[in-house]
Design a protein around this motif. Structure first.
Motif, short mmCIF file in Angstrom:
data_model
loop_
_atom_site.label_atom_id
_atom_site.label_comp_id
_atom_site.label_asym_id
_atom_site.label_seq_id
_atom_site.Cartn_x
_atom_site.Cartn_y
_atom_site.Cartn_z
N TRP A 28 7.59 2.04 10.81
CA TRP A 28 9.06 1.99 10.94
C TRP A 28 9.49 1.70 12.37
O TRP A 28 10.57 1.13 12.58
CB TRP A 28 9.68 3.30 10.45
N TYR A 29 8.68 2.05 13.36
CA TYR A 29 8.98 1.66 14.74
C TYR A 29 8.91 0.15 14.89
O TYR A 29 9.71 -0.47 15.62
CB TYR A 29 8.01 2.33 15.72
N ILE A 30 7.93 -0.45 14.22
CA ILE A 30 7.80 -1.90 14.26
C ILE A 30 9.00 -2.56 13.58
O ILE A 30 9.55 -3.55 14.07
CB ILE A 30 6.48 -2.34 13.59
N VAL A 31 9.42 -2.01 12.44
CA VAL A 31 10.58 -2.54 11.73
C VAL A 31 11.82 -2.46 12.61
O VAL A 31 12.61 -3.42 12.70
CB VAL A 31 10.81 -1.79 10.41
N PHE A 32 12.03 -1.33 13.27
CA PHE A 32 13.21 -1.15 14.11
C PHE A 32 13.20 -2.15 15.27
O PHE A 32 14.21 -2.82 15.54
CB PHE A 32 13.25 0.28 14.66
N SER A 33 12.07 -2.26 15.95
CA SER A 33 11.96 -3.18 17.07
C SER A 33 12.17 -4.63 16.62
O SER A 33 12.91 -5.40 17.25
CB SER A 33 10.59 -3.03 17.73
N THR A 37 0.70 -11.33 17.25
CA THR A 37 2.16 -11.26 17.29
C THR A 37 2.64 -11.14 18.73
O THR A 37 3.65 -11.75 19.12
CB THR A 37 2.65 -10.06 16.47
N ARG A 38 1.93 -10.36 19.54
CA ARG A 38 2.31 -10.18 20.95
C ARG A 38 2.33 -11.52 21.69
O ARG A 38 3.27 -11.83 22.42
CB ARG A 38 1.35 -9.21 21.63
N PHE A 39 1.30 -12.33 21.48
CA PHE A 39 1.21 -13.63 22.15
C PHE A 39 2.37 -14.53 21.75
O PHE A 39 3.00 -15.17 22.60
CB PHE A 39 -0.12 -14.30 21.80
N VAL A 40 2.66 -14.59 20.46
CA VAL A 40 3.75 -15.45 19.97
C VAL A 40 5.09 -14.99 20.52
O VAL A 40 5.93 -15.81 20.91
CB VAL A 40 3.76 -15.45 18.43
N MET A 41 5.31 -13.68 20.58
CA MET A 41 6.58 -13.16 21.10
C MET A 41 6.76 -13.47 22.58
O MET A 41 7.85 -13.89 23.01
CB MET A 41 6.65 -11.64 20.87
N LEU A 42 5.71 -13.29 23.37
CA LEU A 42 5.83 -13.56 24.81
C LEU A 42 6.02 -15.05 25.07
O LEU A 42 6.78 -15.44 25.97
CB LEU A 42 4.58 -13.04 25.53
N LEU A 43 5.34 -15.89 24.29
CA LEU A 43 5.52 -17.33 24.44
C LEU A 43 6.95 -17.72 24.07
O LEU A 43 7.60 -18.51 24.77
CB LEU A 43 4.52 -18.07 23.54
N ILE A 72 14.74 -6.59 25.91
CA ILE A 72 14.36 -6.13 24.57
C ILE A 72 12.97 -6.62 24.15
O ILE A 72 12.13 -5.84 23.69
CB ILE A 72 15.40 -6.57 23.52
N VAL A 73 12.71 -7.90 24.31
CA VAL A 73 11.50 -8.49 23.75
C VAL A 73 10.25 -8.11 24.54
O VAL A 73 9.20 -7.81 23.96
CB VAL A 73 11.63 -10.03 23.69
N LEU A 74 10.35 -8.11 25.87
CA LEU A 74 9.17 -7.87 26.70
C LEU A 74 8.51 -6.53 26.42
O LEU A 74 7.30 -6.48 26.11
CB LEU A 74 9.54 -8.01 28.18
N PHE A 111 4.30 -3.00 24.08
CA PHE A 111 4.03 -1.60 23.75
C PHE A 111 4.16 -1.24 22.27
O PHE A 111 3.61 -0.21 21.84
CB PHE A 111 4.97 -0.69 24.55
N ILE A 112 4.87 -2.03 21.47
CA ILE A 112 5.17 -1.60 20.10
C ILE A 112 4.39 -2.36 19.04
O ILE A 112 3.89 -1.77 18.08
CB ILE A 112 6.69 -1.72 19.83
#
Length: 419
Positions: free
Chosen positions: A11-16, A76-82, A180-182, A187-188
């Motif tokens: 649920w933390y992942i869903v919220f973020s 997912t982390r790599f795609v988000m940071l890119l 928000i995204v970084l 961390f999440i």
């Protein structure tokens, strides 16, 4: 502490992911407030800007399967940071644009690509990994972010543009993306899911889940159900982006004040936030195709009601009714894809479905909204098409199968689809 009282980490992942989707959808589909000031400052016609928006929707969709491939190869982390890097650099380029070409490349191409890497389609695979028993609810809550994006960012963008201009408004949102995204990416977003995530799968489903591990994306594309979902997403993209790009200008053309027009469109998202909570509770209790069909049908009627509204009370009444079912089409489509074809291929199949369906529809809706008004001098042309498409999508959805049986020949060919 008793483990039963602990909040499940998914649920933390869903919220973020929902907060990130709020920003992404608000930036991509809540572009209406930017239309008039950009046309004024850069000397563009409505058709010129509609072409840029339409092409941006295509690029946004093309980024989905690219993100799916990157998710499969990296994380997912790599795609988000890119995606974050591309978004921020594109915004800096956009605010320094002085003409059609530079605005086309910065805003239409690269910003759209960056936002696609931060979209709900890119984030839904990790949510689906963490949830099995409550997958429908989790994906509905992820959709809440998109609805909140339309509800919150449309009036906020209008207010900020009036206060500081459209360039500074974009820079402000670039800063919000970073904040928000970084930390969310670092961390999440955890990829290591417990074996019995969200209660795991029951014994009756284990054999089916194992069987779906053996199918390929070609097998999925060979089924009629996949293209029924694609058509529904086409209708969804056409209508949602028509409303996001031309809803506010359409209402202003119909003699509504700019803030009333913005709040009228925003009201759809506000109501959708709360209706999503209800639909999320129903998503795992009733056939998903029935919910999806209802969403499309009522939404189709809403497009006719919106363009025919002639008073403020009518506008807000249509917005409230439409908002009740505005959310859910993407969430239910994603959940149905994962049910029919498994989680392993979800990123790629969802990405292609979103591109071929939702974003092609989005491009046409964004373009026809401007072109149709300039040619026919009425918004009924484009909004009427949106209503008809949604009703046909309702019919396509109600005939979706509950399950698909994949029977393999020795050669590995798909030979059967069972409803």
């Amino acid at each position: 502490m008793d483990n039963k009282k602990r909040i499940y980490y998914g649920w933390y992942i869903v919220f973020s992911a929902s907060i990130i989707t709020l920003l992404t959808m608000g930036m991509r589909m809540g572009i209406g407030p930017f239309v008039n000031p950009v046309m004024t400052d850069l000397g563009m016609s409505r058709t010129d800007l509609s072409i840029i928006i339409a092409f941006g929707m295509i690029v946004y969709g093309m980024g989905m399967p690219v993100a799916g491939l990157l998710l499969k190869s990296y994380s997912t982390r790599f795609v988000m940071l890119l995606g974050l890097a591309v978004v921020c650099l594109s915004i800096v380029w956009t605010v320094n644009s002085t003409g059609f070409i530079s605005f086309f490349l910065s805003f239409g191409v690269f910003l759209s690509l960056g936002l696609s890497f931060l979209s709900n389609i890119s984030l839904s695979p990790i949510v689906s990994k963490w949830f099995v028993r409550q997958r429908g609810k989790a994906l509905f809550y992820l959709t809440t972010g998109g609805m909140a994006g339309i509800a919150i960012m449309t009036p906020v963008e209008t207010w900020l543009i009036q206060l500081v201009g459209w360039q500074l408004t974009l820079l402000i949102f670039a800063g919000i993306f970073i904040v928000i995204v970084l930390p969310s990416a670092i961390f999440i977003m955890k990829e290591d899911v417990p074996e019995e995530a969200d209660g795991g799968v029951n014994a009756g489903n284990r054999e089916r889940v194992a069987a779906l591990e053996n199918i390929t994306w070609k097998d999925a594309l060979a089924t009629r159900a996949y293209w029924q979902i694609v058509f529904g997403l086409f209708a969804c993209g056409f209508g949602m982006n028509l409303l996001g790009s031309h809803g506010v200008p359409m209402l202003i053309d119909h003699n509504y004040e700019p803030m009333i027009a913005s709040f009228g469109v925003g009201m759809i998202g506000i109501v959708a936030i709360f209706s999503t909570l209800l639909l999320g509770q129903l998503a795992d209790r009733f056939p998903r195709k029935n919910i999806l069909s209802l969403v499309y049908f009522v939404r189709g009627l809403g497009f006719f009601g919106l363009v025919l509204s002639i008073s403020t009370w009518q506008l807000f009444l249509v917005a409230i009714v439409g908002g009740l079912v505005w959310a859910g089409s993407i969430a239910m489509s994603t959940a149905i894809l994962s049910d029919l074809y498994g989680v392993r291929l979800l990123g790629i199949l969802n990405g292609w479905a979103f591109f071929m369906g939702h974003q092609i529809g989005a491009a046409l809706g964004s373009f026809l909204g401007g072109w149709g008004y300039e040619v026919f001098d009425t918004h009924l042309f484009s909004f009427g098409i949106a209503g008809v498409l949604a009703i046909f999508a309702s019919l396509a959805s109600i005939t979706l199968p509950q399950h698909i049986s994949f029977s393999k020949k020795i050669e590995g060919e798909l030979v059967q689809e069972a409803k």
